[in-house]
Write a protein that holds these residues in place. Structure first.
Motif, PDB file in Angstrom:
ATOM      1  N   VAL A   1     -14.868 -14.709   0.815  1.00  0.00           N
ATOM      2  CA  VAL A   1     -14.290 -15.266   2.043  1.00  0.00           C
ATOM      3  C   VAL A   1     -12.825 -14.857   2.133  1.00  0.00           C
ATOM      4  N   LEU A   2     -12.431 -14.321   3.271  1.00  0.00           N
ATOM      5  CA  LEU A   2     -11.022 -14.049   3.558  1.00  0.00           C
ATOM      6  C   LEU A   2     -10.661 -14.868   4.793  1.00  0.00           C
ATOM      7  N   ALA A   3      -9.933 -15.955   4.598  1.00  0.00           N
ATOM      8  CA  ALA A   3      -9.693 -16.918   5.677  1.00  0.00           C
ATOM      9  C   ALA A   3      -8.197 -17.132   5.886  1.00  0.00           C
ATOM     10  N   PRO A   4      -7.605 -16.413   6.843  1.00  0.00           N
ATOM     11  CA  PRO A   4      -6.196 -16.668   7.165  1.00  0.00           C
ATOM     12  C   PRO A   4      -6.053 -17.886   8.073  1.00  0.00           C
ATOM     13  N   GLN A   5      -4.820 -18.303   8.293  1.00  0.00           N
ATOM     14  CA  GLN A   5      -4.479 -19.352   9.262  1.00  0.00           C
ATOM     15  C   GLN A   5      -5.122 -20.704   8.935  1.00  0.00           C
ATOM     16  N   CYS A   6      -4.940 -21.157   7.705  1.00  0.00           N
ATOM     17  CA  CYS A   6      -5.528 -22.427   7.264  1.00  0.00           C
ATOM     18  C   CYS A   6      -4.489 -23.539   7.132  1.00  0.00           C
ATOM     19  N   GLY A   7      -3.395 -23.435   7.869  1.00  0.00           N
ATOM     20  CA  GLY A   7      -2.354 -24.449   7.779  1.00  0.00           C
ATOM     21  C   GLY A   7      -2.521 -25.545   8.812  1.00  0.00           C
ATOM     22  N   LEU A   8      -1.391 -26.060   9.289  1.00  0.00           N
ATOM     23  CA  LEU A   8      -1.413 -27.111  10.311  1.00  0.00           C
ATOM     24  C   LEU A   8      -1.688 -26.513  11.682  1.00  0.00           C
ATOM     25  N   ALA A   9      -0.849 -25.547  12.074  1.00  0.00           N
ATOM     26  CA  ALA A   9      -1.033 -24.843  13.344  1.00  0.00           C
ATOM     27  C   ALA A   9      -0.487 -23.426  13.176  1.00  0.00           C
ATOM     28  N   PRO A  10      -1.354 -22.444  13.070  1.00  0.00           N
ATOM     29  CA  PRO A  10      -2.802 -22.513  13.275  1.00  0.00           C
ATOM     30  C   PRO A  10      -3.532 -23.110  12.067  1.00  0.00           C
ATOM     31  N   GLY A  11      -4.687 -23.656  12.341  1.00  0.00           N
ATOM     32  CA  GLY A  11      -5.510 -24.232  11.288  1.00  0.00           C
ATOM     33  C   GLY A  11      -6.065 -25.579  11.706  1.00  0.00           C
ATOM     34  N   TYR A  12      -5.498 -26.635  11.140  1.00  0.00           N
ATOM     35  CA  TYR A  12      -6.027 -27.984  11.349  1.00  0.00           C
ATOM     36  C   TYR A  12      -6.074 -28.375  12.821  1.00  0.00           C
ATOM     37  N   ILE A  13      -5.012 -28.032  13.566  1.00  0.00           N
ATOM     38  CA  ILE A  13      -4.964 -28.433  14.971  1.00  0.00           C
ATOM     39  C   ILE A  13      -6.106 -27.802  15.764  1.00  0.00           C
ATOM     40  N   GLY A  14      -6.486 -26.573  15.409  1.00  0.00           N
ATOM     41  CA  GLY A  14      -7.596 -25.912  16.083  1.00  0.00           C
ATOM     42  C   GLY A  14      -8.932 -26.551  15.747  1.00  0.00           C
ATOM     43  N   ILE A  15      -9.079 -27.000  14.494  1.00  0.00           N
ATOM     44  CA  ILE A  15     -10.312 -27.682  14.085  1.00  0.00           C
ATOM     45  C   ILE A  15     -10.471 -28.988  14.861  1.00  0.00           C
ATOM     46  N   VAL A  16      -9.389 -29.762  14.936  1.00  0.00           N
ATOM     47  CA  VAL A  16      -9.431 -31.038  15.657  1.00  0.00           C
ATOM     48  C   VAL A  16      -9.688 -30.809  17.145  1.00  0.00           C
ATOM     49  N   GLY A  17      -8.928 -29.885  17.745  1.00  0.00           N
ATOM     50  CA  GLY A  17      -9.087 -29.619  19.171  1.00  0.00           C
ATOM     51  C   GLY A  17     -10.470 -29.100  19.513  1.00  0.00           C
ATOM     52  N   GLY A  18     -10.971 -28.172  18.699  1.00  0.00           N
ATOM     53  CA  GLY A  18     -12.297 -27.622  18.947  1.00  0.00           C
ATOM     54  C   GLY A  18     -13.389 -28.663  18.793  1.00  0.00           C
TER      55      GLY A  18
END
Length: 223
Positions: A109-126
């Motif tokens: 797995v190569l997963a960039p952008q796993c922080g707050l924003a980008p990352g968590y905020i996109g998970i919550v919003g989506g």
């Protein structure tokens, strides 16, 4: 026990490593300078030293890069070559696109952008958006607000200043009137009132991650 290497042991990296250790992972760290009072072993080397980075990755199942965005690609490449799972917190769009392209042929797995924003905020919003039959607009506002604001701006720099500058200088991808577009950073200034405290919000680069790909032709507005 799975072993994870955390590179970059500043405020964020040290916390990430500590939380991983508390979650049951065997953690080791690396930084360009000695870091004291850690609860896990760490070593000092220059991240541009590919041999040293390769040695540090030996026996690891995962690596988390908490480095400024301009160092992430070399760490991702080293992980790719060794089949090690890779995660980072980058906001940088070109770096993210390069890692996503690399991931198409990866064994891990190569997963960039796993922080707050980008990352968590996109998970919550989506996740919230998917609970509706149809969605017209997704508007995300996020900020790392200090508990005790100081100075004229009431701001707290808890992560790389290089990353903050990168967010504030580069164009921002949005969906506007149903079409993907690039808008300037620090644009669309608005005031948000939280508990009688007035805050400023504006566009910053990279904060949406890959949400424009996910929601293209599905919403009128995404910012």
């Amino acid at each position: 026990m799975e072993k994870v290497l955390v590179v970059g042991l500043g405020n964020v990296g040290s916390l990430v490593a500590t939380l991983l250790q508390r979650s049951g992972f065997e953690v080791s760290g690396a930084d360009a300078r000695p870091v004291e009072a850690l609860s896990f072993p760490s070593e000092v080397f220059d991240i541009s030293d590919s041999a040293a980075l390769g040695n540090a990755l030996e026996g690891c199942q995962g690596v988390v890069s908490c480095l400024p965005y301009n160092f992430n690609l070399s760490v991702a490449q080293a992980a790719f070559e060794r089949g090690v799972h890779y995660f980072d917190l980058t906001e940088d769009v070109p770096t993210t696109k390069a890692i996503i392209e690399m991931a198409t042929d990866a064994k891990s797995v190569l997963a960039p952008q796993c922080g707050l924003a980008p990352g968590y905020i996109g998970i919550v919003g989506g996740d919230l958006a998917r609970q509706f039959d149809s969605v017209r607009s997704i508007e995300l506002r996020v900020g790392a607000l200090p508990r005790n604001p100081k100075g004229n701006f009431g701001y707290s720099v808890t992560w790389s200043a290089v990353g903050v500058i990168n967010e504030y200088l580069n164009d921002c991808e949005v969906i506007s009137s149903g079409k993907r577009a690039l808008v300037p950073p620090l644009d669309a200034l608005e005031t948000i009132d939280i508990n009688d405290v007035q805050l400023e919000a504006f566009t910053t680069s990279g904060g949406l991650g890959t949400m424009c790909d996910t929601w293209d032709e599905k919403v009128e507005t995404l910012d």
